[in-house]
Design a protein around this motif. Structure first.
Motif, mmCIF file in Angstrom:
data_model
loop_
_atom_site.group_PDB
_atom_site.id
_atom_site.type_symbol
_atom_site.label_atom_id
_atom_site.label_comp_id
_atom_site.label_asym_id
_atom_site.label_seq_id
_atom_site.Cartn_x
_atom_site.Cartn_y
_atom_site.Cartn_z
ATOM 1 N N VAL B 173 0.729 -1.036 -0.086
ATOM 2 C CA VAL B 173 0.166 0.317 -0.048
ATOM 3 C C VAL B 173 1.318 1.728 0.103
ATOM 4 N N ILE B 174 1.962 1.296 1.004
ATOM 5 C CA ILE B 174 3.036 1.866 0.680
ATOM 6 C C ILE B 174 3.576 2.795 -0.261
ATOM 7 N N GLY B 175 3.702 1.479 -1.121
ATOM 8 C CA GLY B 175 4.400 1.124 -2.216
ATOM 9 C C GLY B 175 3.523 2.065 -3.044
ATOM 10 N N LYS B 176 2.138 1.528 -3.001
ATOM 11 C CA LYS B 176 1.498 2.110 -4.591
ATOM 12 C C LYS B 176 1.069 3.973 -4.192
ATOM 13 N N LEU B 177 1.190 4.551 -2.920
ATOM 14 C CA LEU B 177 0.802 5.543 -2.208
ATOM 15 C C LEU B 177 1.431 6.457 -2.826
ATOM 16 N N LYS B 178 3.103 6.207 -3.719
ATOM 17 C CA LYS B 178 4.313 7.181 -3.674
ATOM 18 C C LYS B 178 4.064 8.459 -3.180
ATOM 19 N N MET B 179 4.934 7.785 -2.052
ATOM 20 C CA MET B 179 5.498 8.958 -1.199
ATOM 21 C C MET B 179 6.762 9.108 -1.106
ATOM 22 N N GLU B 180 7.209 8.623 -2.255
ATOM 23 C CA GLU B 180 8.980 8.917 -2.407
ATOM 24 C C GLU B 180 9.255 10.542 -1.587
ATOM 25 N N ARG B 181 8.103 11.209 -2.542
ATOM 26 C CA ARG B 181 8.855 12.510 -1.216
ATOM 27 C C ARG B 181 7.961 13.390 -0.355
ATOM 28 N N TYR B 182 7.997 12.564 0.607
ATOM 29 C CA TYR B 182 7.561 12.674 1.931
ATOM 30 C C TYR B 182 9.013 12.103 2.855
ATOM 31 N N VAL B 183 10.016 11.374 2.462
ATOM 32 C CA VAL B 183 11.260 11.085 2.597
ATOM 33 C C VAL B 183 11.895 12.621 2.720
ATOM 34 N N GLU B 184 12.477 12.623 3.659
ATOM 35 C CA GLU B 184 13.262 13.892 4.409
ATOM 36 C C GLU B 184 14.339 13.860 3.113
ATOM 37 N N GLU B 185 14.556 15.157 2.804
ATOM 38 C CA GLU B 185 15.645 15.338 1.871
ATOM 39 C C GLU B 185 16.829 14.058 1.380
ATOM 40 N N TYR B 186 17.807 15.188 2.742
ATOM 41 C CA TYR B 186 19.174 14.374 3.041
ATOM 42 C C TYR B 186 18.911 12.917 2.993
ATOM 43 N N VAL B 187 18.018 12.420 3.241
ATOM 44 C CA VAL B 187 18.656 10.297 2.519
ATOM 45 C C VAL B 187 18.739 10.523 1.604
ATOM 46 N N TYR B 188 18.051 10.743 0.276
ATOM 47 C CA TYR B 188 18.995 11.342 -0.677
ATOM 48 C C TYR B 188 19.908 11.535 -1.043
ATOM 49 N N ASN B 189 20.738 12.317 0.230
ATOM 50 C CA ASN B 189 22.041 13.001 -0.182
ATOM 51 C C ASN B 189 22.986 12.291 0.215
ATOM 52 N N ILE B 190 22.483 11.039 0.939
ATOM 53 C CA ILE B 190 23.747 10.070 1.311
ATOM 54 C C ILE B 190 24.043 9.277 0.636
ATOM 55 N N LYS B 191 25.622 9.052 0.319
ATOM 56 C CA LYS B 191 26.390 8.179 -0.234
ATOM 57 C C LYS B 191 26.429 7.410 0.140
ATOM 58 N N MET B 192 26.338 5.954 0.208
ATOM 59 C CA MET B 192 27.009 5.231 1.450
ATOM 60 C C MET B 192 28.185 4.507 0.542
ATOM 61 N N GLY B 193 28.899 4.353 1.575
ATOM 62 C CA GLY B 193 30.350 3.815 1.247
ATOM 63 C C GLY B 193 30.458 2.022 1.552
ATOM 64 N N ASP B 194 31.165 1.027 0.934
ATOM 65 C CA ASP B 194 31.697 -0.183 0.919
ATOM 66 C C ASP B 194 32.398 -0.189 2.094
ATOM 67 N N VAL B 195 31.586 -1.175 2.396
ATOM 68 C CA VAL B 195 32.423 -2.033 3.137
ATOM 69 C C VAL B 195 32.071 -3.646 3.458
ATOM 70 N N GLU B 196 33.547 -4.016 4.040
ATOM 71 C CA GLU B 196 33.428 -5.933 3.645
ATOM 72 C C GLU B 196 32.543 -6.179 4.688
ATOM 73 N N ILE B 197 32.059 -7.457 4.634
ATOM 74 C CA ILE B 197 30.999 -7.608 5.319
ATOM 75 C C ILE B 197 32.210 -8.889 5.559
#
Lengths: 79, 339
Positions: B173-197
């Protein structure tokens, strides 16, 4: 040497920081222990589970509180 | 083997309650008070119940949490993220997959924010991320043990299956509602590094699992003991007619009220379940009890406060709303199919 403790809210983060500081004192190495709670920095290391310990920019453990002997080994590896 | 362990526990409970009663008798005797209540059948069954249930629950907690943590050590969230982000499971399958992985991925509410950001950054769709975020805390080992120990394995399994289904539905249901813009903007700006598991050795897995058992027990033991003590005190005293009337299957508002009350309560599933168990014996409907339990584990004020760091109020509200509605529906459904 630069040691970072990544984490924001758990009591586990404090536990890890305390035992790391103790290990540093016991080994009497020149090292700074710093707490990092900035999400961008934490994620930058690729870490999704806190607490995590980073020594000289290398992630040594995450999502758990390693024992003192383990922390000692992480530091020795980087000396 | 289980019946042998059960027999030992019953014997132990018998001697412990005998010793406890003798102690009470001695103390009360010093003050010269009446000790006749100690001969009361209700008192005897309550005290037996307390010692037996406490030992049984702690034994089960120790064994099950240990094995669950061993299994979980094979499914770190980094691996889950990779599996979901590669998009091998699209659409509906993605939600199913995420909900199932939520069961086995270790997760504490402190990690909700980094896990959420990590998933979004890896390209996991928002609805799929939610399926994971819902099932992971809801289907947890403490709830599993308490349900198994107090209600039997059938109810425990039913709880797990329902938890997964709710996570799938709410995620879709949340996927169908297309609520991506209601996620805080900074989340989309974060670049994740790589880590060896780091692949832990067996010694590490066992060690970590044991530490985790101790950590959880240390955290929840007062609630478990307190809950069972209150449950024991209620044993035989629960107002049967009243409960059947107000929390039974015939009151259409019972599920609704149970969920509303359950939302702000947090993590004391360990303390609440022994009491709920007594309430069901006294006439509370099973579906109402399960709905209450789910509202307690899946929706909690502290977790919502943590999630607010990544979700704008609107999406947070939608999340709570969808969860509440789904849980209420499940409660009504069970009240009608579980006799």
């Amino acid at each position: 040497m630069k040691i970072e403790i990544l984490g924001s809210c758990c009591s586990n983060c404090e536990k890890l920081q305390r035992s790391t500081e103790e290990v540093v004192k016991e080994m009497s190495v020149a090292a700074t222990v710093e707490k990092v709670s900035d999400m961008q920095k934490i994620m930058g290391y690729g870490v999704m589970r806190t607490p995590a310990i980073v020594v000289n920019g290398k992630v040594k453990a995450m999502g758990r509180v390693p024992g003192k002997d383990e922390i000692k080994k992480y530091i020795q590896d980087e000396v | 083997m289980f019946s042998a362990i059960d027999w030992i526990l019953k014997q132990l409970a018998y001697y412990l309650s005998y010793a406890f009663t003798a102690l009470i008798r001695a103390i009360v005797g010093i003050f010269g008070l009446n000790t006749s209540f100690l001969e009361n059948e209700r008192y005897k069954s309550a005290i037996d119940f307390f010692f037996y249930d406490t030992m049984k629950i702690f034994l089960m907690l120790t064994v099950i949490i240990f094995f669950v943590s061993i299994i979980r050590s094979f499914f770190p969230p980094e691996r889950t993220k990779k599996l979901l982000g590669e998009g091998k499971a699209r659409g509906f399958l993605g939600n199913v997959f995420a909900a199932l992985l939520g069961i086995v991925t270790p997760f504490c509410s402190c990690s909700a924010v980094p896990v959420f950001i990590g998933f979004v950054e890896a390209g996991v769709p928002l609805g799929v991320t939610f399926s994971f975020l819902i099932s992971s805390p809801m289907v947890n080992e403490v709830a599993l043990v308490m349900l198994w120990g107090l209600f039997g394995w059938k109810i425990a399994l039913l709880y797990i299956a329902t938890g997964v289904i709710i996570a799938i539905i709410a995620g879709i249901v949340i996927g169908k509602l297309k609520m991506e813009r209601y996620v805080e903007e900074y989340v989309y700006n974060i670049k994740m590094g790589d880590v060896e598991i780091e692949t832990p050795t067996w010694k590490q897995r066992v060690n970590d699992a044991w530490n985790y058992v101790l950590e959880i027990l240390k955290k929840i033991w007062p609630y478990v003991v307190g809950g069972i003590a209150i449950g024991g005190a209620m044993h035989g005293y629960a107002p049967e007619g009243w409960l059947t009337k107000y929390a039974g299957r015939n009151n259409p508002f019972a599920v609704f009220v149970a969920v509303l009350v359950g939302i702000p309560l947090y993590s004391n599933a360990a303390g609440i379940l022994p009491i709920v168990s007594e309430l069901t014996k006294g006439g509370m409907a099973m579906g109402t009890a399960l709905a209450f339990m789910m509202a307690v584990t899946a929706l909690s004020l502290p977790e919502l406060i943590i999630l607010r760091k990544v979700l704008k109020p609107r999406l947070l509200g939608v999340f709570v709303g969808i969860m509440a509605v789904t849980i209420i529906c499940i409660g009504y459904l069970f009240n009608n199919i579980l006799a």
